[in-house]
Motif scaffolding. Structure first.
Motif, PDB file in Angstrom:
ATOM      1  N   LEU A  63     -15.600  39.517  33.258  1.00 37.88           N
ATOM      2  CA  LEU A  63     -14.439  39.031  34.016  1.00 37.88           C
ATOM      3  C   LEU A  63     -14.722  37.673  34.658  1.00 37.88           C
ATOM      4  N   LEU A  69     -14.690  40.169  26.371  1.00 37.02           N
ATOM      5  CA  LEU A  69     -14.936  41.474  26.988  1.00 37.02           C
ATOM      6  C   LEU A  69     -15.706  42.418  26.063  1.00 37.02           C
TER       7      LEU A  69
ATOM      8  N   SER B  36      -6.847  41.361  26.029  1.00 37.78           N
ATOM      9  CA  SER B  36      -6.087  40.934  27.207  1.00 37.78           C
ATOM     10  C   SER B  36      -5.619  42.134  28.014  1.00 37.78           C
ATOM     11  N   GLN B  39      -8.465  43.079  29.994  1.00 40.17           N
ATOM     12  CA  GLN B  39      -8.621  42.057  31.033  1.00 40.17           C
ATOM     13  C   GLN B  39      -7.691  42.380  32.204  1.00 40.17           C
ATOM     14  N   LYS B 166      -9.610  32.353  31.699  1.00 40.10           N
ATOM     15  CA  LYS B 166      -9.487  33.751  32.106  1.00 40.10           C
ATOM     16  C   LYS B 166      -9.068  33.802  33.559  1.00 40.10           C
ATOM     17  N   THR B 168      -8.451  36.686  36.980  1.00 41.29           N
ATOM     18  CA  THR B 168      -8.255  38.002  37.584  1.00 41.29           C
ATOM     19  C   THR B 168      -7.220  37.770  38.680  1.00 41.29           C
TER      20      THR B 168
END
Lengths: 166, 290
Positions: A63, A69, B36, B39, B166, B168
């Protein structure tokens, strides 16, 4: 309690890896403390714990990285599982043996990683070996050896291993 | 000190182990698009981790600040920072002025030059670096909840830093312009030749696909072309330090010295709406023949 320890390790390792370790990197390469932690968990607590902590740590670290991933989860999970299997075969594990083991496993994992990541054409296999894989394996082995030596000198590792694997 | 064990029965452990192995194998078979989804699922975990990450980054910044200002170089550090800020500002102004003059000269005679709207941007702080060794990235303290998305451009007043790859909920990962896996559409300011800027393994950047007939030379400035990616036109990327021409090659390439040193970036701007004109928009919609 064990789950709490694992959670703390996962949550605590990411900040250390991304904020503090870049300052002690050698030629731009830093040790992968996640890899070291997964190996130690696998060795001490068995293949199931190693696998699950590897999956969780691989996920958490991906992350905060451009690494995809799947490669992070699969590689760390596999390393934890293999460490657990290896730990089942040994009765007594000295820091020296652990350092040698970490060096070999880190090299193997590092050699697989470029293929899993589909890096640019500039980052070919030889570049990966000389600039990332070998330096990182050395740093992983040294840092893992230091952590294990600290645990070894303060805790009863054999008892811990036998209790955790029951 | 003893570690407390949950002591699950052996058969339960075995079943759990088999399930975990199936999970890992399942990950291997997942198509790339589903990443994704994971994610997104991992976003709460990222949010949890972002708290200790920001705490550690804060403590680190405070210690670094104390060291820099009071221990290492009393006074000089502050003056140096001020001069660097002024230099960055002047570089930005210089790049913008040069770009504006060249663009005006060339386009005003040919097209109705539409003035580019200044993009909206979000300021963010760098709180960390990549957790691995394979990519050159920085971690920002702003994420999806602040409107950040993948492929948005990241700049400083001095020039391009990279692009978001990316996010979060509360952090974002930025792939630096010096990473070999990054590609940004670039333009040589003097000759107007376009190309693709890629990072190199030596921590520099390279402008590829320059036409063979281009008379680009060392010292020329390269800026974003604004055609593809999350950047508006005219943001400085780097200065050409060497031209590489290979015999029988279709294109030439140039080694660049990036305007921004990615290792020293502390605050950045993330471009949220670059208002990139499309080719159709730039040239105007073709009118039907009478």
């Amino acid at each position: 309690m064990k789950a709490l320890i694992y959670f703390t390790v996962i949550v605590g390792l990411v900040p250390i890896q991304s904020v503090l370790l870049p300052h002690i990197s050698v030629w731009g390469v830093k040790p992968d403390l996640g890899f070291v932690a997964v190996c130690l968990v696998g060795l001490i607590a068995g293949e199931l714990d190693g696998l699950l902590v590897g999956i969780a740590l691989g996920w958490a670290m991906s992350l905060f990285s451009a690494q995809d991933l799947i490669s992070g989860v699969v590689l760390k999970g596999t390393v934890g599982f293999v460490a657990g299997l290896a730990g089942r075969q040994v009765v007594y594990l000295s820091p020296i043996v652990l350092v040698a083991g970490l060096l070999v496993v880190s090299c193997l994992a590092g050699l697989i990683t470029p293929f899993a990541l589909k890096l640019s054409l500039q980052q070919d296999w030889w570049w990966a070996v000389w600039t990332v894989v070998l330096p990182q394996a050395c740093l992983d082995a040294v840092s893992g050896g230091l952590i294990y030596w600290l645990m070894w000198s303060r805790l009863n590792i054999e008892q811990l291993m036998s209790e955790s694997r029951m | 000190m003893r570690m407390v064990n949950l002591r699950a029965p052996y058969s339960v452990r075995r079943v759990a182990l088999v399930l975990a192995v199936i999970l890992v194998l399942g990950f291997l078979l997942l198509p790339g698009q589903l990443q994704s989804v994971f994610q997104q699922i991992g976003s709460p975990l990222g949010w949890i981790i972002s708290w200790p990450l920001q705490v550690v980054a804060g403590v680190h910044d405070r210690i670094a600040g104390i060291w820099g200002r009071y221990v290492a170089l009393q006074g000089v550090e502050e003056e140096n920072q001020q001069l660097k800020r002024e230099l960055d500002l002047l570089k930005e102004q210089n790049g913008q002025l040069r770009e504006a003059s060249v663009a005006t000269e060339r386009l005003s005679a040919l097209l109705e030059f539409k003035k580019q709207v200044l993009p909206t941007s979000v300021a963010a702080q760098v709180i960390g670096r990549d957790t691995g060794n394979w990519y050159k990235t920085i971690i920002l303290n702003k994420g999806a909840s602040d409107g950040l998305q993948s492929d948005q451009g990241v700049i400083t007043p001095a020039g391009v830093v990279g692009r978001v790859v990316k996010t979060t909920a509360s952090t974002a990962v930025v792939l630096l312009v010096t990473d070999p896996n990054n590609a940004i559409a670039g333009l040589i300011q003097r000759t107007r030749d376009e190309g693709i800027v890629e990072g190199t393994t030596q921590g520099q950047a390279r402008l590829k696909y320059i036409p063979l007939l281009s008379n680009a030379r060392p010292g020329d400035h390269v800026v974003t072309s604004g055609l593809v990616g999350g950047f508006p036109r005219g943001i400085p990327i780097g200065t050409i330090i060497r031209i590489d021409k290979e015999e029988e090659a279709l294109f030439q390439s140039a080694e660049l010295s990036p305007e921004v040193d990615p290792n020293r970036v502390e605050e950045v701007l993330v471009i949220q709406s670059p208002s990139i004109p499309t080719e159709g928009g730039r040239l105007g919609v073709p009118k039907p023949k009478p």
